[in-house]
Scaffold this motif. Structure first.
Motif, PDB file in Angstrom:
ATOM      1  N   GLU A 145       1.221   0.235   8.191  1.00  0.00           N
ATOM      2  CA  GLU A 145      -0.025  -0.236   8.783  1.00  0.00           C
ATOM      3  C   GLU A 145      -0.849  -1.072   7.800  1.00  0.00           C
ATOM      4  O   GLU A 145      -1.426  -2.102   8.176  1.00  0.00           O
ATOM      5  CB  GLU A 145      -0.852   0.961   9.248  1.00  0.00           C
ATOM      6  CG  GLU A 145      -2.182   0.587   9.884  1.00  0.00           C
ATOM      7  CD  GLU A 145      -2.997   1.817  10.258  1.00  0.00           C
ATOM      8  OE1 GLU A 145      -4.175   1.641  10.603  1.00  0.00           O
ATOM      9  OE2 GLU A 145      -2.462   2.941  10.198  1.00  0.00           O
ATOM     10  N   LYS A 146      -0.888  -0.647   6.536  1.00  0.00           N
ATOM     11  CA  LYS A 146      -1.745  -1.315   5.557  1.00  0.00           C
ATOM     12  C   LYS A 146      -1.013  -2.348   4.710  1.00  0.00           C
ATOM     13  O   LYS A 146      -1.662  -3.123   3.988  1.00  0.00           O
ATOM     14  CB  LYS A 146      -2.392  -0.270   4.647  1.00  0.00           C
ATOM     15  CG  LYS A 146      -3.306   0.694   5.383  1.00  0.00           C
ATOM     16  CD  LYS A 146      -3.903   1.698   4.425  1.00  0.00           C
ATOM     17  CE  LYS A 146      -4.807   2.685   5.151  1.00  0.00           C
ATOM     18  NZ  LYS A 146      -5.389   3.690   4.222  1.00  0.00           N
ATOM     19  N   SER A 147       0.303  -2.355   4.740  1.00  0.00           N
ATOM     20  CA  SER A 147       1.076  -3.319   3.968  1.00  0.00           C
ATOM     21  C   SER A 147       1.501  -4.477   4.860  1.00  0.00           C
ATOM     22  O   SER A 147       1.648  -4.317   6.079  1.00  0.00           O
ATOM     23  CB  SER A 147       2.319  -2.658   3.364  1.00  0.00           C
ATOM     24  OG  SER A 147       1.965  -1.569   2.543  1.00  0.00           O
ATOM     25  N   SER A 167       2.920   2.232   3.351  1.00  0.00           N
ATOM     26  CA  SER A 167       2.220   2.263   4.628  1.00  0.00           C
ATOM     27  C   SER A 167       2.524   1.000   5.421  1.00  0.00           C
ATOM     28  O   SER A 167       2.161  -0.106   5.005  1.00  0.00           O
ATOM     29  CB  SER A 167       0.707   2.379   4.397  1.00  0.00           C
ATOM     30  OG  SER A 167       0.006   2.185   5.601  1.00  0.00           O
ATOM     31  N   VAL A 200       1.463   5.115   0.211  1.00  0.00           N
ATOM     32  CA  VAL A 200       0.806   6.260   0.850  1.00  0.00           C
ATOM     33  C   VAL A 200       0.543   7.352  -0.185  1.00  0.00           C
ATOM     34  O   VAL A 200       1.469   7.880  -0.788  1.00  0.00           O
ATOM     35  CB  VAL A 200       1.674   6.815   2.003  1.00  0.00           C
ATOM     36  CG1 VAL A 200       1.009   8.040   2.619  1.00  0.00           C
ATOM     37  CG2 VAL A 200       1.922   5.752   3.057  1.00  0.00           C
ATOM     38  N   ASP A 212       0.847  -1.195   0.000  1.00  0.00           N
ATOM     39  CA  ASP A 212       0.000   0.000   0.000  1.00  0.00           C
ATOM     40  C   ASP A 212       0.880   1.240   0.000  1.00  0.00           C
ATOM     41  O   ASP A 212       1.617   1.497   0.949  1.00  0.00           O
ATOM     42  CB  ASP A 212      -0.917   0.008   1.224  1.00  0.00           C
ATOM     43  CG  ASP A 212      -1.912   1.161   1.179  1.00  0.00           C
ATOM     44  OD1 ASP A 212      -1.526   2.285   1.549  1.00  0.00           O
ATOM     45  OD2 ASP A 212      -3.055   0.934   0.767  1.00  0.00           O
ATOM     46  N   GLU A 272       6.449   6.348  -0.191  1.00  0.00           N
ATOM     47  CA  GLU A 272       6.444   5.692   1.115  1.00  0.00           C
ATOM     48  C   GLU A 272       5.401   4.575   1.148  1.00  0.00           C
ATOM     49  O   GLU A 272       4.284   4.725   0.647  1.00  0.00           O
ATOM     50  CB  GLU A 272       6.114   6.730   2.198  1.00  0.00           C
ATOM     51  CG  GLU A 272       6.070   6.169   3.605  1.00  0.00           C
ATOM     52  CD  GLU A 272       5.597   7.195   4.625  1.00  0.00           C
ATOM     53  OE1 GLU A 272       5.377   6.795   5.793  1.00  0.00           O
ATOM     54  OE2 GLU A 272       5.429   8.376   4.256  1.00  0.00           O
TER      55      GLU A 272
END
Length: 426
Positions: free
Chosen positions: A272-274, A270, A155, A153, A268
């Motif tokens: 959190e989401k990757s 993520s 950013v 994911d 960048e």
């Protein structure tokens, strides 16, 4: 000329006079037809698609002359926020209809050049390619034993594209400097926010015809890197998934690719989401794969979104007349089923059909307002005697809706066009 310069020249397509092709009458007419067919809202100048034809007839010669001389100035895009599924907002930049026409004309000439070079693992916003093909390709990789999937994911991808890197990539295959300058102007056109022009130093605004192609050009370098490493992956625009055979391998790939993207694309990832997931988890274009059989199924996220849409469509607080509401529902559920009908494991939403009908019955009960309205409505449906007692019930609408199956049967709903996915061909 240095060796590197020689290589750059060999990579370029023979298109030093691309601008003439872009501004040809045939290409411009096709661009105008597509912009008109796509409709869309007006840009900052307020000109609608319906007004575009007359404007072009009056001013097209002078517009073409400015474009050829390099004095044409694109208008800033109109900034529009649309809600995202996760509760956030996505920023769109809507160009003027004139700029959309120019961009479309450019797209029609530039896209075929890059289509010859793009990766077979890239599916988004490309001719004759679809999200369904991407999901089926992922299914093939999973069936081959790749039981670890890496989600990448980025950013704010479209908002953070580096202009210098992008223009270098475009110039590798586009030789006409006039075209390159015009693309640069579109990238730097900025946007209008609260009546003020905000300059653009990075990113390509979503909303114009060129943006998806420029995004694909930017991420093509990543596609080539993944292919050179021998990795199996699928990319749909900035939605990227990579397959791995083990958790350890997946962690190593994620770490390495994150570093590569930061270094070469200045983007960048993520944290959190990757990350790594198993095929039956997560969400790739609305789907994942059933544990044990690897059948395509709806993701939990897609089911949650469907439920939210059902509630919205059958909300009695919305004053939309019932026939218009029914037609709106049919347009939505037909489009939804055309896309999610790819799922081989359909119980994920067919199990919801009774729940959808219950929402329809709840809507009708609430729209009948009171016991008199409900009693009269039930009479119109052919009920008499004891069957009318339910009209006097003080129970909540959702609870009553569960008891209305006999009064408003599935057959009656179907007769009046209130269909659910399995009935759309009926």
């Amino acid at each position: 000329m240095t060796g590197a310069q020689n290589k750059d020249e060999r990579m370029k397509e023979p298109n030093e006079k691309m601008m003439e092709s872009i501004l040809s009458a045939e290409n411009l007419s096709e661009a105008y037809r597509k912009v008109k067919a796509n409709r869309g809202s007006a840009g900052i100048d307020g000109m609608s698609v319906n007004e575009l034809g007359e404007h072009l007839q009056k001013h097209w010669e002078s517009i073409c002359e400015k474009i050829e001389r390099g004095t044409y100035k694109p208008a800033p895009v109109k900034s529009v926020s649309i809600p995202k599924a996760n509760g956030g907002k996505r920023q769109l930049g809507i160009p003027s209809v004139l700029d959309r026409t120019v961009q479309q004309a450019m797209l029609q000439e530039i896209s075929p050049i890059y289509e010859k070079h793009f990766s077979d693992s890239s599916y988004g916003y490309r001719p004759n390619r679809s999200a369904h093909e991407a999901v089926k390709a992922m299914q093939t990789y999973v069936k081959q034993g790749n039981n670890c999937i890496i989600d990448i994911d980025i950013v704010g991808f479209f908002d953070n594209i580096n202009h210098d890197i992008l223009m270098r990539m475009v110039s590798e295959k586009v030789a006409d400097k006039r075209v390159l300058r015009l693309i640069g102007k579109y990238l730097r056109a900025g946007k209008l926010v609260d009546g003020r022009r905000k300059k653009s130093y990075k990113g390509t605004p979503q909303g114009g015809p060129l943006s998806p192609l420029l995004g694909n050009i930017y991420l093509d370098a990543l596609d080539q890197e993944l292919e050179n490493r021998g990795l199996k992956f699928c990319r749909y625009a900035d939605d990227i998934v990579i397959c791995a055979s083990s958790p350890r391998s997946a962690e190593r790939i994620l770490r390495s690719i994150t570093e590569w993207i930061a270094k070469h694309l200045r983007l960048e990832i993520s944290a959190e989401k990757s990350g790594m997931r198993f095929p039956h988890e997560g969400n790739f274009l609305g789907f994942n794969f059933r544990e044990g059989s690897n059948e395509i199924q709806l993701s939990k996220k897609s089911i949650t979104k469907l439920k939210a849409e059902v509630r919205k469509h059958w909300d009695a607080r919305d004053p939309t007349p019932i026939r218009e509401r029914r037609d709106r529902w049919l347009r939505f559920i037909r489009g939804w089923t055309n896309y999610f009908g790819l799922a081989e494991c359909k119980w994920g939403y067919l199990d919801l059909e009774g729940w959808m009908r219950r929402h329809m019955r709840k809507y009708m009960w609430q729209k009948w307002h009171n016991w008199k309205g409900r009693r009269n409505a039930l009479k119109r449906l052919g009920h008499r005697g004891k069957a009318l007692k339910i009209a006097h019930s003080s129970k909540g609408a959702w609870r009553i809706a569960g008891a209305l199956n006999w009064h408003i049967s599935n057959a009656k709903l179907l007769k009046h066009g209130f269909k659910v996915p399995s009935q759309l061909e009926a």
